[in-house]
Design a protein around this motif. Sequence first.
Motif, PDB file in Angstrom:
ATOM      1  N   GLU A  48       0.865  -1.180   0.000  1.00 17.77           N
ATOM      2  CA  GLU A  48       0.000   0.000   0.000  1.00 17.77           C
ATOM      3  C   GLU A  48       0.903   1.230   0.000  1.00 17.77           C
ATOM      4  O   GLU A  48       1.606   1.476   0.984  1.00 17.77           O
ATOM      5  CB  GLU A  48      -0.884  -0.001   1.265  1.00 17.77           C
TER       6      GLU A  48
ATOM      7  N   HIS B  27      -7.207   4.508  -2.592  1.00 19.83           N
ATOM      8  CA  HIS B  27      -6.362   5.686  -2.326  1.00 19.83           C
ATOM      9  C   HIS B  27      -5.931   6.417  -3.590  1.00 19.83           C
ATOM     10  O   HIS B  27      -5.376   7.516  -3.495  1.00 19.83           O
ATOM     11  CB  HIS B  27      -5.096   5.355  -1.521  1.00 19.83           C
TER      12      HIS B  27
ATOM     13  N   HIS C   5      -9.736  -1.602  -0.140  1.00 21.61           N
ATOM     14  CA  HIS C   5     -10.446  -1.029   1.017  1.00 21.61           C
ATOM     15  C   HIS C   5     -10.962   0.361   0.652  1.00 21.61           C
ATOM     16  O   HIS C   5     -10.309   1.362   0.885  1.00 21.61           O
ATOM     17  CB  HIS C   5      -9.566  -1.028   2.264  1.00 21.61           C
TER      18      HIS C   5
HETATM   19 ZN   LIG Z   1      -5.361   2.582   3.475  1.00 24.46          ZN
END
Ligand SMILES: [Zn+2]
Length: 355
Positions: free
Chosen positions: A141, A204, A225
């Motif tokens: 990430e 993101h 997510h």
């Molecule tokens: Zn995150």
Amino acid sequence: MLVVDAHEDIAYNAICFGRDYRRSVLATRRLENGTDIPAHNGIATVGSPDALLGRVAVTFATLFVAPKSKNPSPWDILSYNDEKQAYKLAAQQMDYYERLNDESEKINLIKTLPDLEAVLATWADGKEIGDHQQGLVILMENADPIIEPKQFEEWYERGVRIVGPAWQGTRYCGGTGQPGPLTNLGRDLLNIMADFNAILDLSHMAEESYLEAVDRYEGVIIASHSNPRRFRNSDRHLSDDMIRRLAERDGVMGIVLYNAFLSNTWKKGEKLPLATVIAAIDHVCQVTGSAAHVGLGSDFDGGFGLESVPDELDTVGDLWTIGKALREHGYHEADIQAILGGNMIRKIRQILPES
Ligand SMILES: [Zn+2]
């Protein structure tokens, strides 16, 4: 029924907060009682024993590092000034996952299709609770630890199978709170990731980067997510159009089980019913006309804890109760299984190498 949790920052929590993933949630809560960890990072909800009891067969486990912030805190031990530092810090997290894999019979890194099938076989009918094992698929990430696109090869060799180029903006693209397009370096990275058949994680990514990447990326995509903006209107989440574009490429989004991401009005200390999670899942199904594009990406150890998650969820071992709530909402069994885990398993089956 099996559960896949598409986003947990396990190594980050182990290194920053001493949260040993092999410990039960209860043991971690006891150990942290009287420390300032719960106030800073939330009351613990993640531990492998709980995951195993809750039939979480596969977890996407992150390598997560953050750029140095302007107001550094004592917890900023995994933040970086440049990509070389980012690389080092992420490598430490990879070391942690390798240790878990080597030292625990119950926890296995999934790098290949046979690795996945071996984990799933421990959950087959006739297997007992003591047989069950958990698989971790490594997700990077924020791609700054990839020093330059061609260096992705080294990360792939170590086991990284999913990459989210953004967190805030990175050298590769715009990110949360930092709008912007893919950079040329980002386009190069996507080409190389596609050569390795890695999964692109769109969570993101700034909207402009997201929309270009959905069209451009030739491999498999997910949003590990992210929630619908319908309930939480911010650039961190996905508009209905972004959700549709994801589904057109057979992508899957993991719903984050964080109250602040499920409601525009939630305030710390308030309760939120589990029905808000069902509403988010149902929204994705309605927008896409299918139950094939939504799953769970709890982010349960992503800087919040028990105090900030919906009612009826105490630990990661309770994710299956979302299946019960979907059943009460009229969902069919096959769709419930797809949402709890099947959809994400479909995606990793598409990318894991034979050996
Ligand atoms: Zn995150």
